[in-house]
Design a protein around this motif. Structure first.
Motif, PDB file in Angstrom:
ATOM      1  N   GLY A1108       0.803  -1.233   0.000  1.00 42.96           N
ATOM      2  CA  GLY A1108       0.000   0.000   0.000  1.00 42.96           C
ATOM      3  C   GLY A1108       0.824   1.266   0.000  1.00 42.96           C
ATOM      4  N   VAL A1109       2.106   1.189  -0.393  1.00 46.15           N
ATOM      5  CA  VAL A1109       2.937   2.394  -0.496  1.00 46.15           C
ATOM      6  C   VAL A1109       2.354   3.283  -1.595  1.00 46.15           C
ATOM      7  CG1 VAL A1109       5.248   3.258  -1.067  1.00 46.15           C
ATOM      8  CG2 VAL A1109       4.996   1.197   0.324  1.00 46.15           C
ATOM      9  N   PRO A1110       2.195   4.595  -1.352  1.00 44.32           N
ATOM     10  CA  PRO A1110       1.584   5.473  -2.371  1.00 44.32           C
ATOM     11  C   PRO A1110       2.427   5.484  -3.658  1.00 44.32           C
ATOM     12  CG  PRO A1110       1.835   6.616  -0.272  1.00 44.32           C
ATOM     13  CD  PRO A1110       2.574   5.337  -0.146  1.00 44.32           C
ATOM     14  N   THR A1111       1.747   5.524  -4.791  1.00 49.59           N
ATOM     15  CA  THR A1111       2.447   5.566  -6.078  1.00 49.59           C
ATOM     16  C   THR A1111       1.939   6.749  -6.899  1.00 49.59           C
ATOM     17  OG1 THR A1111       0.782   4.120  -7.073  1.00 49.59           O
ATOM     18  CG2 THR A1111       2.742   3.060  -6.192  1.00 49.59           C
ATOM     19  N   VAL A1112       2.796   7.226  -7.803  1.00 49.95           N
ATOM     20  CA  VAL A1112       2.359   8.195  -8.808  1.00 49.95           C
ATOM     21  C   VAL A1112       2.162   7.393 -10.079  1.00 49.95           C
ATOM     22  CG1 VAL A1112       2.943  10.269 -10.097  1.00 49.95           C
ATOM     23  CG2 VAL A1112       3.739  10.014  -7.742  1.00 49.95           C
ATOM     24  N   ASP A1113       0.937   7.341 -10.571  1.00 52.05           N
ATOM     25  CA  ASP A1113       0.635   6.542 -11.766  1.00 52.05           C
ATOM     26  C   ASP A1113       0.593   7.450 -12.994  1.00 52.05           C
ATOM     27  OD1 ASP A1113      -0.404   5.164  -9.371  1.00 52.05           O
ATOM     28  OD2 ASP A1113      -0.910   3.596 -10.798  1.00 52.05           O
ATOM     29  N   LEU A1114       1.577   7.302 -13.865  1.00 53.29           N
ATOM     30  CA  LEU A1114       1.578   8.084 -15.108  1.00 53.29           C
ATOM     31  C   LEU A1114       0.363   7.656 -15.936  1.00 53.29           C
ATOM     32  CD1 LEU A1114       5.386   7.971 -15.994  1.00 53.29           C
ATOM     33  CD2 LEU A1114       4.156   9.566 -14.531  1.00 53.29           C
ATOM     34  N   ASP A1115      -0.342   8.615 -16.530  1.00 56.35           N
ATOM     35  CA  ASP A1115      -1.664   8.279 -17.087  1.00 56.35           C
ATOM     36  C   ASP A1115      -1.866   8.718 -18.532  1.00 56.35           C
ATOM     37  OD1 ASP A1115      -1.707  10.973 -16.709  1.00 56.35           O
ATOM     38  OD2 ASP A1115      -3.418  11.013 -15.356  1.00 56.35           O
ATOM     39  N   ALA A1116      -0.788   8.990 -19.271  1.00 57.69           N
ATOM     40  CA  ALA A1116      -0.967   9.369 -20.680  1.00 57.69           C
ATOM     41  C   ALA A1116       0.138   8.736 -21.503  1.00 57.69           C
ATOM     42  CB  ALA A1116      -0.935  10.889 -20.829  1.00 57.69           C
ATOM     43  N   GLN A1117      -0.252   7.897 -22.466  1.00 57.65           N
ATOM     44  CA  GLN A1117       0.754   7.215 -23.282  1.00 57.65           C
ATOM     45  C   GLN A1117       0.877   7.871 -24.650  1.00 57.65           C
ATOM     46  OE1 GLN A1117       0.571   4.836 -26.116  1.00 57.65           O
ATOM     47  NE2 GLN A1117      -1.520   5.500 -26.542  1.00 57.65           N
ATOM     48  N   GLY A1118       2.081   7.833 -25.187  1.00 56.90           N
ATOM     49  CA  GLY A1118       2.301   8.449 -26.494  1.00 56.90           C
ATOM     50  C   GLY A1118       2.954   7.504 -27.464  1.00 56.90           C
ATOM     51  N   ARG A1119       2.837   6.188 -27.198  1.00 61.96           N
ATOM     52  CA  ARG A1119       3.504   5.204 -28.044  1.00 61.96           C
ATOM     53  C   ARG A1119       2.610   4.673 -29.143  1.00 61.96           C
ATOM     54  NH1 ARG A1119       5.656  -0.100 -25.146  1.00 61.96           N
ATOM     55  NH2 ARG A1119       7.317   1.320 -24.509  1.00 61.96           N
ATOM     56  N   ALA A1120       1.390   4.281 -28.780  1.00 60.88           N
ATOM     57  CA  ALA A1120       0.565   3.483 -29.685  1.00 60.88           C
ATOM     58  C   ALA A1120      -0.706   4.229 -30.090  1.00 60.88           C
ATOM     59  CB  ALA A1120       0.182   2.169 -29.002  1.00 60.88           C
ATOM     60  N   ARG A1121      -1.317   3.764 -31.175  1.00 62.55           N
ATOM     61  CA  ARG A1121      -2.646   4.260 -31.555  1.00 62.55           C
ATOM     62  C   ARG A1121      -3.594   4.067 -30.372  1.00 62.55           C
ATOM     63  NH1 ARG A1121      -3.131   4.329 -37.298  1.00 62.55           N
ATOM     64  NH2 ARG A1121      -1.844   2.788 -38.378  1.00 62.55           N
ATOM     65  N   ALA A1122      -4.587   4.904 -30.281  1.00 65.07           N
ATOM     66  CA  ALA A1122      -5.555   4.806 -29.177  1.00 65.07           C
ATOM     67  C   ALA A1122      -6.246   3.445 -29.182  1.00 65.07           C
ATOM     68  CB  ALA A1122      -6.579   5.933 -29.289  1.00 65.07           C
ATOM     69  N   SER A1123      -6.536   2.913 -30.392  1.00 66.91           N
ATOM     70  CA  SER A1123      -7.243   1.623 -30.476  1.00 66.91           C
ATOM     71  C   SER A1123      -6.367   0.497 -29.928  1.00 66.91           C
ATOM     72  CB  SER A1123      -7.623   1.324 -31.931  1.00 66.91           C
ATOM     73  OG  SER A1123      -6.462   1.385 -32.758  1.00 66.91           O
ATOM     74  N   LEU A1124      -5.050   0.562 -30.175  1.00 64.62           N
ATOM     75  CA  LEU A1124      -4.149  -0.464 -29.645  1.00 64.62           C
ATOM     76  C   LEU A1124      -3.997  -0.314 -28.136  1.00 64.62           C
ATOM     77  CD1 LEU A1124      -1.269  -0.510 -32.311  1.00 64.62           C
ATOM     78  CD2 LEU A1124      -3.140  -2.111 -32.076  1.00 64.62           C
ATOM     79  N   CYS A1125      -3.991   0.920 -27.676  1.00 67.52           N
ATOM     80  CA  CYS A1125      -3.859   1.180 -26.234  1.00 67.52           C
ATOM     81  C   CYS A1125      -5.048   0.582 -25.470  1.00 67.52           C
ATOM     82  CB  CYS A1125      -3.754   2.680 -25.982  1.00 67.52           C
ATOM     83  SG  CYS A1125      -3.650   3.119 -24.253  1.00 67.52           S
ATOM     84  N   ASN A1126      -6.216   0.560 -26.094  1.00 62.07           N
ATOM     85  CA  ASN A1126      -7.410   0.014 -25.428  1.00 62.07           C
ATOM     86  C   ASN A1126      -7.258  -1.466 -25.086  1.00 62.07           C
ATOM     87  OD1 ASN A1126      -8.691   2.459 -25.551  1.00 62.07           O
ATOM     88  ND2 ASN A1126      -9.774   2.009 -27.463  1.00 62.07           N
ATOM     89  N   LEU A1127      -6.348  -2.162 -25.784  1.00 59.76           N
ATOM     90  CA  LEU A1127      -6.160  -3.597 -25.534  1.00 59.76           C
ATOM     91  C   LEU A1127      -5.508  -3.856 -24.178  1.00 59.76           C
ATOM     92  CD1 LEU A1127      -4.942  -4.754 -29.059  1.00 59.76           C
ATOM     93  CD2 LEU A1127      -7.187  -5.161 -28.041  1.00 59.76           C
ATOM     94  N   TYR A1128      -4.826  -2.841 -23.624  1.00 58.32           N
ATOM     95  CA  TYR A1128      -4.173  -3.070 -22.327  1.00 58.32           C
ATOM     96  C   TYR A1128      -4.440  -1.978 -21.290  1.00 58.32           C
ATOM     97  CZ  TYR A1128      -0.638   0.009 -24.492  1.00 58.32           C
ATOM     98  OH  TYR A1128       0.003   1.047 -25.115  1.00 58.32           O
ATOM     99  N   ASN A1129      -5.098  -0.864 -21.682  1.00 58.72           N
ATOM    100  CA  ASN A1129      -5.247   0.225 -20.697  1.00 58.72           C
ATOM    101  C   ASN A1129      -6.234  -0.107 -19.573  1.00 58.72           C
ATOM    102  OD1 ASN A1129      -7.720   0.554 -21.928  1.00 58.72           O
ATOM    103  ND2 ASN A1129      -7.310   2.606 -22.737  1.00 58.72           N
ATOM    104  N   TRP A1130      -7.035  -1.159 -19.733  1.00 57.52           N
ATOM    105  CA  TRP A1130      -7.946  -1.586 -18.662  1.00 57.52           C
ATOM    106  C   TRP A1130      -7.186  -2.048 -17.421  1.00 57.52           C
ATOM    107  CZ3 TRP A1130      -6.887  -6.691 -17.664  1.00 57.52           C
ATOM    108  CH2 TRP A1130      -6.251  -7.408 -18.705  1.00 57.52           C
TER     109      TRP A1130
END
Length: 1466
Positions: A1108-1130
């Protein structure tokens, strides 16, 4: 030595078997997720499945696997569970499913969290069932399943639902289960809650039940394995309760009171050599933890002195009792402690006593209830004697045991299946291994568990190497009974002679030699490159000495499936460490810059260090027991690959850490052990939080800054927008972590407002000089607000954890944190640690692009050769840089001296340059300042700044004019910048002065490491190997940044914290920044048992997230098409896309020739075969491999660059198969080429490419892709296109993969191609194509299609060539040009025409006259006559030579096979 039995591998059922199963038929009727109309819930179904499928098969894993995989738990069992329908079959079914999930290493508690209402009722029934009589409703096998379920519960304390139930079993009231004399006195309540009472006594009753089962095991008669397994699982549960502080605190007293260990050690099961072997090993682990050096109440580690005091107190209390009440023990009572605290002396004193007397002694010590008068004891004498002796005998301290332990494994450990299981470990049974879970007792416990697991994981790899090398050497028995070697091995050689040459005296207080050395002679009659490898063995390389005495006659074949030891007759294995090779005079050839002497002949002798502890043990065994001398028997020496041979150095590092006071910072100590407030090390709770930070070049503009702090009120200190430019200093509202009570609501509102106000101060970086290179390098990345939060947290003291999903700029954040720390705290030193050299090099290349002085960078280890830069950042590279830079700077001093007209040689050394600066440069500058500085109210004339400037001549080579003459302030700033430039030269020379005083390269490199470098980078392996050297040098650092933290082993993450000696008992570490992604793949552990059972693959990063150590979760990707990102962003919290993913043309344009940007392509069996397994775990799938390669060739023929395509697979076997197919199909073909990489998903982590072709291989069971982390890596490697080849019917039913596969299966499962659309296309992604879409239904069709497409291309080229030849001379201005073109074309055609015969051409000639889909207007005649040069030649059996290295397809297809879809089909 008995050879271990080969464990059987669990074979996963095939899809056809799954479909034929009774369970599958029921699933399709009642709970399968893809079935829309399901039958209503029926309790009888659960009863039938349990009785007919689970109990009848004796809990066969195969049946339980099927049930769990069909989502039985999620969609039927727990969804319909309630107290009304609860039954034995229901409880047992749920427990079996949860245990199976843990065995498969997939999340088990998610479904219970979603529907927690009935869990307390369910858990209480489990407790009741665990205590039931074994001859009653629940069998012993069923109760073993329940024990395993309870063990999983105790090991899941981070889950709130589980913890709330478990805490009721283990807390202070459980001491009600103690015997009457020890029990807490409490007032009796009139109304006692029976349920609570049972919970408190549960573990006491469970122990009593276990003891009754243990006593029922006979000594020699046959025993059911159910009893043995029950006893093993019970001891495993006890170990896990003892190894967790929250449970141990209360439970250890109960365990001590029950005398469980005494009962176990006296049991028949321990004495049964075969059945009780694992039980004995588990018992030793339990004994170790019951006597662990910790205060159970406070949780503090006990020192050796405190442990000795406890031991003395026990003995003296026994002596007092003996003196007061037992006259027959006077001699014992009056003896000194050292004389009576050994097992032998205690047995001598207490052995003659009667059982009743022994009982009375034990009752005086409150170990047993008081014996009533005139009654005999019910305990037998053996138990009473063992109880007193085991409690009072002297124990060897744990650190002493560790120091006496040999570091090299021997044959007894290497082939012990309970300690080092084979790769076939199924996860069914328990093992005598430590576990890495959430919490540890002390740092000593933490290091010890890691030490043992690291040692055993290395042992497993050593075993594989020994089995491989020795079996290659083919040891057979000669006619005369000796050994003859029928084969050879690259990594092993027969020993010609072995002699122990030195046994040094022991140190004071030790009984093992300080050093043992031996000479090993071998005959290197091998190829030159292998000879070079043997002669290249360096100091500290580890080798193994092996004795084999084969019993098999010459010529016997070796069968890898049969036990190894009995086949080769292996007797002994001992480790050794190379000191060096001996020269002709018998002296060790030292490593160094001098060339090695050329030795004559083929005989070579190596001087090796043997393990002193092991030598002492072997010699003691030889002298005391008459055993043979191991060191006179060796006949094979084996070496290992250097990269895999670091284990001894790492183990020594861990052992050294355990022998020193491990000082980790106070703010980290509890978090590392898994206790206390997990957020206590977050910067917001740190007492030394910094209010004002200079963010340097982090922000690109004031608008960027405001957008980076949403919800905050930004106050800029200057109002003029023209002055609101970066860099910015930001003052944050600092609040103490404790907080204060507020009297007034208004004050609280004001405080909230104040807490959200940031004061921003723009400031100007002082001018650094007139040259262009003086301008600071600047960051160009527009960081998002979460990235800014990560950077801010990293600059503050404390622990910062950054979770970086794929493509979110983890490296950019890391580099900016390093840069900001460097500029804010110039006196501090930062250590960078990564898992791989590749990641370290990527980080370094980005650091060099920022405003960080090159002289402050240092790279340790062997990876610096791979840095894509001309600069060398290694130790000696930096030394050379300093020396070269010194000469450059002294030349500048010489030029400055000349420009000022000063005589003498000021540029001779750094020292003379310093004097020159002090007496000549400073005096001129001070005189200049006095002339031009502001005098009173009148401003000096602008021209004076330039007129009086003393260094005009020196700066003559700078861009002119230096002074602009626009304003006094501007010109004065330029003048000061020029002086800063000069001053920096002398500052650097002062720093480089040490390199003049230190003469050797080694001394200079040490000085750089300890004093000069501010940013030091290394891999975690290098840190573990070199810790001793770094600490000895006095290495110091203030901050640690770890990249790829989720891929680093727990212990290799911990060691870098301790690469320096503490100052006054405190660590100087101020910041620890960990950047990683626990949703991607963990560290690589080769042995499945250590990976699954011991949880060794859990990184420290992952454990901190679980705690339960607090984390900073980066939340914007710039690598892949949005449709490809949907395959793993869940899998991530709110992972979105950066704006450029929607805006840039490369992301908005469609993939040419392919209808979809991602597609799952179903691949059925090819020639009746799906997956195959030529070797264990070496999975291949020929159909998928051919299909993948065919798509790759198709894309290359359309014009895709081959290096933009990578082929990935989930298994090594498939990787090798695809590489073979590429080599034979198209590897050397200039029209196609090779993909960027063909590798496994695991190896490709951290890398990316535009287009990924992925083969999932398996057709029988999902295999290790069921680990969602592997799925995330696989789905996130592609930027623009992802094409997955798999057996859809298998993967779509997997619960864990559902979020990704539901999106994949929403699109057609046959490949949709647009053959006439060239690369690159202008079509937008998602647009209807203007060209015809073709649907490919199977692999043979695709192979044939690509073959025809290729042939068409060749024919077109040939036709163009013929046309050029027929051109009249008038059409070409220079005939030579045509001739050149002809020559080039001929050469190209020759290069592309090769003989191939890989997959036979189709025999069906009826369909061989095929015209391609992309033929030009002129078509071939109906008879197939090849009048048109563009027509395709016949594909008959005789057609074996084709143009280009593209063989004929696997199977010709008829025109009806190809289905054309209308344009724009979706």
């Amino acid at each position: 030595m008995a050879a271990p039995a080969q464990p059987k591998k669990i074979v996963a059922p095939t899809v056809s078997q799954i479909n034929a199963e009774f369970v599958t038929q029921l699933a399709c009727k009642y709970w399968a997720p893809h079935i829309k109309k399901k039958s209503p819930f029926d309790i009888k179904v659960i009863e039938d499945i349990y009785e007919k499928e689970i109990v009848k098969s004796r809990f066969a894993i195969r049946k339980i696997m099927l049930l769990e995989f069909s989502q039985y738990l999620e969609n039927y069992l727990w969804m319909n569970y309630s107290p009304e329908v609860s039954s034995k079959a229901y409880l047992m079914s749920i427990c079996c499913m949860v245990n199976e999930k843990f065995r498969e290493n997939v999340p088990a508690w998610e479904i219970f969290k979603k529907k927690p209402d009935h869990f307390p009722f369910f858990f209480k029934h489990i407790l009741k069932a665990a205590l039931a009589e074994t001859d009653g409703e629940f069998s012993l096998h069923e109760q073993t399943v329940l024990l395993l379920f309870l063990d999983h519960c105790f090991n899941s304390l981070e889950v709130d639902l589980i913890r709330s139930q478990v805490q009721q079993l283990i807390s202070l009231p459980m001491w009600m289960g103690l015997q009457a004399r020890l029990r807490l006195k409490k007032k009796k309540k009139k109304k006692r809650c029976e349920v609570a009472y049972q919970e408190r006594r549960f573990l006491s009753q469970l122990i009593q039940k276990f003891i009754s089962v243990l006593k029922s095991v006979p000594l020699s008669e046959p025993v059911t394995m159910d009893k043995v397994h029950y006893c093993e699982r019970f001891i495993e549960l006890m170990i896990d309760l003892e190894a967790l502080l929250p449970t141990r605190r209360w439970f250890n007293t109960i365990l001590d009171d029950s005398h469980l260990l005494v009962h176990c050690y006296l049991s028949n099961l321990v004495r049964r050599e075969e059945d009780g072997h694992l039980f004995s090993q588990l018992l030793d682990m339990l004994k170790f933890y019951t006597g662990f050096e910790i205060n159970d109440q406070t949780g503090n580690a006990l020192t050796e002195n405190e442990m000795t005091t406890i031991h003395y107190d026990r003995i003296t209390s026994l002596q007092r009792a003996a003196f007061a009440h037992f006259p027959e023990l006077y001699d014992f009572a009056l003896s000194n402690v050292a004389e009576v605290d050994t097992r032998e002396s205690l047995v001598k004193f207490f052995g003659p006593l009667s059982s009743n007397t022994l009982h009375q002694v034990a009752s005086y010590l409150c170990l047993l209830p008081t014996l009533p008068k005139n009654e005999d004891t019910t305990f037998d004498k053996e138990f009473l004697l063992e109880l007193l002796v085991s409690r009072h005998e002297r124990r060897i301290s744990q650190i002493q045991q560790l120091n006496q332990m040999p570091l090299y494994p021997t044959e007894k450990i290497i082939w012990d299946e309970n300690i080092v299981p084979t790769e076939y470990y199924s996860g069914e049974g328990c093992l005598a291994l430590p576990k890495l879970n959430l919490q540890f007792l002390t740092l000593h416990d933490y290091l010890l568990r890691n030490f043992n697991l690291f040692r055993l994981e290395s042992t497993y790899e050593i075993r594989q190497d020994i089995e491989d090398s020795v079996s290659r050497m083919k040891p057979w028995q000669s006619e005369y009974g000796g050994v003859v070697f029928g084969g050879w091995a690259r990594m092993a050689q027969p020993i010609v002679a072995f002699t122990v040459v030195e046994v040094a005296k022991p140190n004071i207080g030790e009984n093992w030699p300080t050093r043992v050395r031996a000479d090993v002679t071998i005959n290197l009659n091998v190829r030159d490159h292998i000879k070079d490898e043997w002669e290249g063995l360096r100091k500290h390389d580890v080798c193994f000495l092996i004795t084999v005495r084969p019993t098999k006659p010459y010529g016997t074949k070796f069968d890898r499936r049969r036990p190894f030891i009995e086949q080769v007759g292996l007797v002994y294995v001992r480790g050794c460490e190379i000191q060096g090779m001996l020269d002709d005079k018998g002296r060790v050839i030292e490593d160094g810059p001098e060339p090695r002497p050329n030795l004559r002949g083929e005989s070579r002798t190596f001087r090796v260090f043997l393990d002193p502890n092991q030598y002492q043990q072997d010699m003691t065994n030889t002298i005391q027991n008459g055993a043979e001398d191991v060191y006179e028997t060796f006949n094979i020496i084996m070496r290992r690959k250097p990269k895999e041979n670091n284990f001894k150095a790492v183990l020594e590092t861990i052992r050294n850490l355990m022998n020193t006071d491990c000082v980790v910072p106070d703010w980290l100590h509890d978090i590392i052990l898994g206790y206390g407030d997990p957020s206590s090390a977050h910067y917001s709770k740190m007492p030394n939080q910094i209010a004002t930070l200079d963010f340097n070049d982090t922000f690109l503009s004031i608008e960027h800054l405001k957008a980076s702090f949403p919800g905050h009120n930004v106050k800029v200190t200057v109002e003029d927008p023209a002055l609101q430019i970066p860099p910015f200093r930001i003052t944050f509202p600092v609040r103490s972590g404790k907080g204060k009570k507020r009297k007034d609501a208004d004050v609280e509102d004001e405080d909230t407002e104040e807490a959200k106000t940031l004061i921003v101060e723009p400031h100007v970086i002082p001018n650094r000089g007139p040259y262009p290179y003086n301008q600071p390098k600047r960051n160009t990345i527009q960081f998002t607000h979460t990235q800014i939060e990560a950077i801010r947290a990293g600059m503050q003291p404390g622990l910062t954890m950054v979770v970086g999903p794929p493509g979110t700029g983890k490296t950019d954040v890391a580099v900016q944190i390093i840069s900001n720390i460097y500029h804010n705290f110039p006196e501090q030193r930062t250590l960078i640690v990564t898992h791989s050299n590749q990641a370290l090099n990527q980080l370094f290349e980005k650091i060099m692009a920022l405003d960080i002085d090159e002289r402050h960078l240092l790279r340790l280890g062997h990876g610096e050769e791979e840095l894509e830069t001309e600069k060398d950042f290694s130790r000696y590279g930096r030394v050379n840089y300093v020396l070269a830079r010194r000469i450059e700077l002294l030349e500048e001093v010489k030029r400055l001296q000349k420009s000022l007209g000063v005589p003498g040689d000021a540029s001779y050394t750094c020292e003379t340059a310093g004097y020159f600066f002090l007496y000549q440069v400073m005096s001129r500058w001070e005189e200049y300042i006095s002339k031009v500085k502001n005098k009173g109210s009148t401003l000096p004339d602008v021209t004076e700044v330039s007129t009086f400037f003393p260094f005009h001549e020196y700066f003559a080579n700078a861009p002119q004019p230096i002074f602009k003459g626009r304003s006094y302030e501007e010109d004065m700033e330029i003048a000061e910048g020029c002086f800063r430039h000069i001053k920096k030269i002398f500052t650097q020379l002062e720093e480089f002065r040490a390199s003049e005083l230190l003469r050797s390269g080694l001394d200079r490199s040490k000085y750089l490491l300890v004093k000069e470098a501010k940013i030091i980078a290394m891999t975690c392996t290098h840190a573990a190997l070199k810790r001793h050297d770094l600490v000895k040098l006095g290495f110091k650092y203030d901050n640690i940044l770890m990249e790829e933290a989720a891929q680093i082993l727990e212990i290799e993450t911990f060691i870098p914290l301790l690469l320096q000696n503490p100052q006054d008992g405190f660590s100087r570490l101020k910041r620890w920044i960990m950047i990683g992604d626990h949703h991607q793949l963990p560290p690589v552990i080769k042995n499945m048992a250590f990976q699954k059972y011991s949880n060794m693959e859990q990184s420290l990063f992952t454990r901190f997230v679980r705690v339960g150590v607090p984390t900073v979760d980066l939340d914007a990707q710039g690598r892949a098409r949005a449709s490809l990102c949907n395959l793993y962003n869940w899998r991530y919290k709110n992972l979105g896309n950066l704006p450029h993913v929607q805006l840039l043309p490369e992301f908005s344009t469609a993939n040419a020739g392919l209808l979809y940007d991602f597609q799952l392509i179903n691949v059925e069996d090819f020639q009746g075969v799906g997956e195959s397994e030529p070797n264990p775990y070496f999975y291949q799938n020929l159909g998928e491999a051919e299909y993948v390669v065919a798509l790759f060739m198709y894309m290359c023929l359309l014009g895709y660059p081959a290096d933009k395509i990578s082929i990935l697979t989930t298994y090594n076997g498939q990787k090798h198969l695809i590489r073979d197919i590429i080599n034979r199909r198209c590897g050397n073909n200039p029209l196609i080429g090779r993909p960027n990489k063909v590798t496994t998903v695991d190896r490709f982590q951290g890398q990316q490419n535009d287009y990924i072709l992925l083969s999932l291989v398996r057709t029988r069971a999902v295999g290790h892709l069921r680990d969602v982390r592997r799925l995330v890596v696989a789905m996130s490697r592609a930027r623009l296109g992802l094409y997955i080849f798999a057996r859809v019917s298998l993967f779509q039913n997997c619960f864990e993969l559902t979020p990704a596969f539901s999106q994949l299966t929403a699109r057609p499962l046959h490949l949709h191609i647009i053959p006439t659309e060239p690369f690159p296309t202008t079509r937008k992604n998602g647009e209807r194509p203007s060209h015809e879409v073709q649907i490919i239904k199977n692999m043979p069709q695709m192979a044939n299609f690509v073959y025809n497409m290729y042939m068409h291309l060749i024919q077109t080229t040939h036709h163009y060539h013929q046309t050029l030849l027929q051109l009249p001379p008038a059409m070409v201005e220079e005939g030579e040009e045509v001739q050149n073109q002809e020559t080039e074309l001929e050469t190209e055609e020759e290069a592309m025409t090769v003989q191939v015969d890989i997959i036979p051409s189709p025999t069906d000639t009826s369909c061989s006259q095929e015209t391609p889909a992309f033929q030009s207007d002129t078509t071939a005649s109906e008879t197939g006559a090849s009048s048109n040069p563009e027509a395709i030649p016949a594909l008959s059996e005789s057609t074996t030579t084709v143009a280009g290295a593209v063989s004929a397809p696997a199977e010709a297809y008829t025109p009806q096979d190809a289905t054309s879809a209308p344009a724009g089909t979706k």
